[in-house]
Design a protein around this motif. Structure first.
Motif, PDB file in Angstrom:
ATOM      1  N   LYS A 154       0.703  -1.285   0.046  1.00  0.00           N
ATOM      2  CA  LYS A 154      -0.021   0.102   0.108  1.00  0.00           C
ATOM      3  C   LYS A 154       0.704   1.338   0.176  1.00  0.00           C
ATOM      4  O   LYS A 154       0.236   2.290  -0.554  1.00  0.00           O
ATOM      5  CB  LYS A 154      -0.927   0.006   1.205  1.00  0.00           C
ATOM      6  CG  LYS A 154      -1.874  -1.288   1.343  1.00  0.00           C
ATOM      7  CD  LYS A 154      -2.655  -1.514   0.248  1.00  0.00           C
ATOM      8  CE  LYS A 154      -3.490  -2.989   0.044  1.00  0.00           C
ATOM      9  NZ  LYS A 154      -3.711  -3.208  -1.393  1.00  0.00           N
ATOM     10  N   ASP A 155       1.862   1.249   0.528  1.00  0.00           N
ATOM     11  CA  ASP A 155       2.923   2.489   0.721  1.00  0.00           C
ATOM     12  C   ASP A 155       3.462   2.592  -0.794  1.00  0.00           C
ATOM     13  O   ASP A 155       3.896   1.895  -1.644  1.00  0.00           O
ATOM     14  CB  ASP A 155       4.034   2.249   1.526  1.00  0.00           C
ATOM     15  CG  ASP A 155       5.250   3.201   1.597  1.00  0.00           C
ATOM     16  OD1 ASP A 155       5.027   3.986   2.583  1.00  0.00           O
ATOM     17  OD2 ASP A 155       5.783   3.544   0.482  1.00  0.00           O
ATOM     18  N   ASN A 156       3.408   3.907  -1.121  1.00  0.00           N
ATOM     19  CA  ASN A 156       3.630   4.324  -2.722  1.00  0.00           C
ATOM     20  C   ASN A 156       5.076   4.053  -3.101  1.00  0.00           C
ATOM     21  O   ASN A 156       5.343   3.523  -4.015  1.00  0.00           O
ATOM     22  CB  ASN A 156       3.395   5.955  -2.753  1.00  0.00           C
ATOM     23  CG  ASN A 156       3.290   6.372  -4.123  1.00  0.00           C
ATOM     24  OD1 ASN A 156       2.733   5.668  -4.978  1.00  0.00           O
ATOM     25  ND2 ASN A 156       3.495   7.595  -4.532  1.00  0.00           N
TER      26      ASN A 156
ATOM     27  N   TYR B 250       5.603   0.387  -3.287  1.00  0.00           N
ATOM     28  CA  TYR B 250       4.983  -0.287  -4.373  1.00  0.00           C
ATOM     29  C   TYR B 250       5.823   0.033  -5.715  1.00  0.00           C
ATOM     30  O   TYR B 250       6.060  -0.694  -6.511  1.00  0.00           O
ATOM     31  CB  TYR B 250       3.435   0.582  -4.558  1.00  0.00           C
ATOM     32  CG  TYR B 250       2.644  -0.042  -5.921  1.00  0.00           C
ATOM     33  CD1 TYR B 250       3.341   0.652  -6.996  1.00  0.00           C
ATOM     34  CD2 TYR B 250       2.061  -1.094  -6.029  1.00  0.00           C
ATOM     35  CE1 TYR B 250       2.506   0.107  -8.104  1.00  0.00           C
ATOM     36  CE2 TYR B 250       1.528  -1.652  -7.111  1.00  0.00           C
ATOM     37  CZ  TYR B 250       1.659  -0.989  -8.445  1.00  0.00           C
ATOM     38  OH  TYR B 250       1.160  -1.294  -9.421  1.00  0.00           O
ATOM     39  N   HIS B 251       6.203   1.522  -5.842  1.00  0.00           N
ATOM     40  CA  HIS B 251       6.886   1.926  -7.056  1.00  0.00           C
ATOM     41  C   HIS B 251       8.367   0.890  -7.112  1.00  0.00           C
ATOM     42  O   HIS B 251       9.018   0.425  -8.345  1.00  0.00           O
ATOM     43  CB  HIS B 251       6.926   3.295  -7.176  1.00  0.00           C
ATOM     44  CG  HIS B 251       5.777   3.823  -7.756  1.00  0.00           C
ATOM     45  ND1 HIS B 251       4.744   4.319  -6.711  1.00  0.00           N
ATOM     46  CD2 HIS B 251       5.003   3.941  -8.894  1.00  0.00           C
ATOM     47  CE1 HIS B 251       3.968   4.922  -7.328  1.00  0.00           C
ATOM     48  NE2 HIS B 251       4.055   4.459  -9.009  1.00  0.00           N
TER      49      HIS B 251
ATOM     50  N   HIS C 138       8.260   6.171 -12.794  1.00  0.00           N
ATOM     51  CA  HIS C 138       7.312   7.301 -13.079  1.00  0.00           C
ATOM     52  C   HIS C 138       6.685   7.618 -14.273  1.00  0.00           C
ATOM     53  O   HIS C 138       6.286   8.540 -14.647  1.00  0.00           O
ATOM     54  CB  HIS C 138       7.826   8.497 -12.663  1.00  0.00           C
ATOM     55  CG  HIS C 138       8.924   8.990 -13.128  1.00  0.00           C
ATOM     56  ND1 HIS C 138       8.839  10.099 -14.361  1.00  0.00           N
ATOM     57  CD2 HIS C 138      10.319   9.210 -12.914  1.00  0.00           C
ATOM     58  CE1 HIS C 138       9.982  10.494 -14.746  1.00  0.00           C
ATOM     59  NE2 HIS C 138      10.894  10.101 -13.835  1.00  0.00           N
TER      60      HIS C 138
ATOM     61  N   SER D  28       6.622  13.527  -5.337  1.00  0.00           N
ATOM     62  CA  SER D  28       6.767  12.335  -6.345  1.00  0.00           C
ATOM     63  C   SER D  28       6.990  12.942  -7.836  1.00  0.00           C
ATOM     64  O   SER D  28       6.197  13.675  -8.222  1.00  0.00           O
ATOM     65  CB  SER D  28       5.561  11.516  -6.479  1.00  0.00           C
ATOM     66  OG  SER D  28       5.182  10.800  -7.513  1.00  0.00           O
TER      67      SER D  28
ATOM     68  N   LYS E 282       6.345  11.157 -10.447  1.00  0.00           N
ATOM     69  CA  LYS E 282       5.322  10.695 -11.125  1.00  0.00           C
ATOM     70  C   LYS E 282       4.191  11.566 -11.348  1.00  0.00           C
ATOM     71  O   LYS E 282       3.895  12.240 -12.367  1.00  0.00           O
ATOM     72  CB  LYS E 282       5.104   9.439 -10.748  1.00  0.00           C
ATOM     73  CG  LYS E 282       3.802   8.783 -11.549  1.00  0.00           C
ATOM     74  CD  LYS E 282       3.505   7.468 -10.923  1.00  0.00           C
ATOM     75  CE  LYS E 282       2.583   6.585 -11.851  1.00  0.00           C
ATOM     76  NZ  LYS E 282       2.420   5.214 -11.815  1.00  0.00           N
TER      77      LYS E 282
END
Ligand SMILES: Nc1ncnc2c1ncn2[C@@H]1O[C@H](COP(=O)(O)OP(=O)(O)OP(=O)(O)O)[C@@H](O)[C@H]1O
Ligand SMILES: C[C@@](O)(CCO)CC(=O)[O-]
Ligand SMILES: [Mg+2]
Length: 415
Positions: free
Chosen positions: A102-104, A107-108, A189, A239, A241
């Protein structure tokens, strides 16, 4: 390739042309060789697992063969056949294995890792990837590109895409790393230009331009002049992205307003490259002017931040030089190009004000220098325990530099 294996890649600053680089305008980036990302690949204690340990973002995870069974050969070969975009089927197949994250940041980082790993190493298990950075993460100094380059070089060596020898990296090897780190950047991104991974791969500095069809070309600037510059990290999270997507949205909504801004940034980068190629006291102030204008255009694109304007305003008020955000903006870092003849005490006053009144972090660093490099197992077998310990504790930048920094630490890097 026998394990363990170490790889490293530098951070970067964009001198001119961030954001417009995504819209096929020229841009200049220089590597920051003393701010680096390091990847250690070892055998995993769990032979059925593919293991990640990213202590800088508080993330460690294991995937087992079964979880990735849905990613068949056909999906991977479809992804491998893509030239300039990600394989949709592979992206979709990874939704399951990534669904718990769930943590951005997690995840990336995991998406980038798994996409590259499945393409380059298949479902080989029993390996562990540990990453540490001395470069601030998510701060505009190219940390995503640095980790992508470390992974591309490490996986390329691990699986034999890059010859498993201890020889210097060939042009083919560097092209492989640049190509696959660009794929990694796309995972992190979305629509990168390719400038960050290019300068993290090759080091020194690059005059870079993306083409309409997504191909990229760049000229390496090997003797990049050292300039009196301060990097300031606002520590304001953001971020790339999100920022890149925000600019794309603006360009789509207001093309007649936004396009001239991007075009002007491209002219500015071209002009900057000309000045840098013959930088001396007679044209240094022209470079300061371009820094000032580039920042103003980035403000117009909506990617500055009040915290960045604090730095720009202070450098203007003190008259010590010109400031622009560097990287995607929205927080993170700014660079201040210092006027010639600025007394050292004024520079110290500038840095102290930012550190004490705003809790920012300042770096005085050289630009240009070493790109990606590796240490084969034979070059660090006797110091393996110390290296592993360095990666597994809350190591300080000084501790990492003392042992790992290429040309400064105790290890023999190959590049
Ligand atoms: N040391 C690290 N450990 C784990 N993940 C990292 C590390 N360094 C970078 N990352 C990944 O890179 C992402 C940050 O990428 P982002 O592009 O937003 O910032 P940046 O690359 O530092 O800035 P810019 O793209 O503007 O130069 C993080 O979300 C994380 O997923
Ligand atoms: C904002 C941007 O131009 C630079 C980020 O460091 C994005 C890119 O070019 O990939
Ligand atoms: Mg990035």
């Amino acid at each position: 390739m026998s394990l363990p294996l170490l790889t490293s890649a530098p951070g970067k600053v964009i001198i001119f042309g961030e954001h417009s680089a995504v819209f096929n305008e020229p841009a200049i980036a220089a590597s920051v060789s003393s701010l680096r990302t390091y990847l250690l690949i070892t055998d995993s204690s769990d032979k059925d697992a593919i293991e990640l340990d990213f202590p800088d973002i508080g993330f460690d995870h294991k995937w087992y063969g079964g979880e990735l069974a849905s990613v068949g050969e056909a999906i991977i070969s479809a992804a491998l056949s893509k030239k300039n975009e990600l394989g949709e089927e592979l992206v979709k197949a990874l939704e399951g294995p990534l669904s718990k994250l769930k943590d951005n940041l997690h995840y990336h980082a995991a998406f980038c890792f798994l996409y590259m790993y499945l393409c380059l190493c298949g479902t080989r298990t029993g390996v562990k990837f540990t990453v540490k950075s001395t470069s601030p993460i998510g701060a505009g100094l190219g940390s995503s590109a640095s980790i992508a380059v470390c992974l591309a070089l490490g996986m390329g060596k691990l699986q034999g895409h890059i010859p498993e020898d201890n020889k210097p990296l060939s042009e083919e090897a560097l092209e492989f790393v640049n190509k696959w780190s660009f794929i990694g950047e796309k995972c992190m991104h979305g629509t990168p230009s390719g400038i960050d991974n290019a300068v993290a791969t090759y080091g020194s500095a690059v005059l870079f331009q993306r083409s309409e069809n997504g191909d990229t070309k760049f000229e390496r600037i090997l003797d990049f002049p050292q300039m009196p510059m301060i990097l300031t990290d606002t520590r304001i999270p953001r971020s790339t992205k999100v920022l890149v997507s925000g600019v794309r949205d603006f360009v789509t909504r207001q093309p007649s307003v936004a396009q001239p801004i991007l075009t002007s940034m491209g002219h500015l980068a071209t002009k900057g490259a000309e000045i840098i190629s013959k930088l001396d006291d007679t044209n240094y102030d022209d470079l300061l002017e371009l820094v000032r204008v580039n920042h103003g255009l980035l403000v117009a694109l909506g990617v500055s931040h009040p915290g960045l304007e604090v730095i720009r305003s202070l450098s203007d008020t003190m008259g010590i030089g010109a400031t622009k955000l560097t990287g995607a903006g929205g927080g993170g870092c700014a660079l201040t190009l210092i006027n010639k003849k600025t007394p050292p005490e004024e520079i110290e006053k500038f840095k102290r004000s930012l550190e004490e009144n705003h809790k920012y972090r300042t770096f005085v660093t050289g630009l240009g220098g070493l790109g990606c490099c590796y240490v084969p197992a034979t070059n660090f077998a006797e110091s393996l325990d110390n290296v592993i310990n360095l990666f597994h504790k809350d190591s300080t930048r000084e501790e990492l530099d003392a042992m790992l920094l290429p040309k400064n630490g105790g290890l023999e890097w190959v590049y």
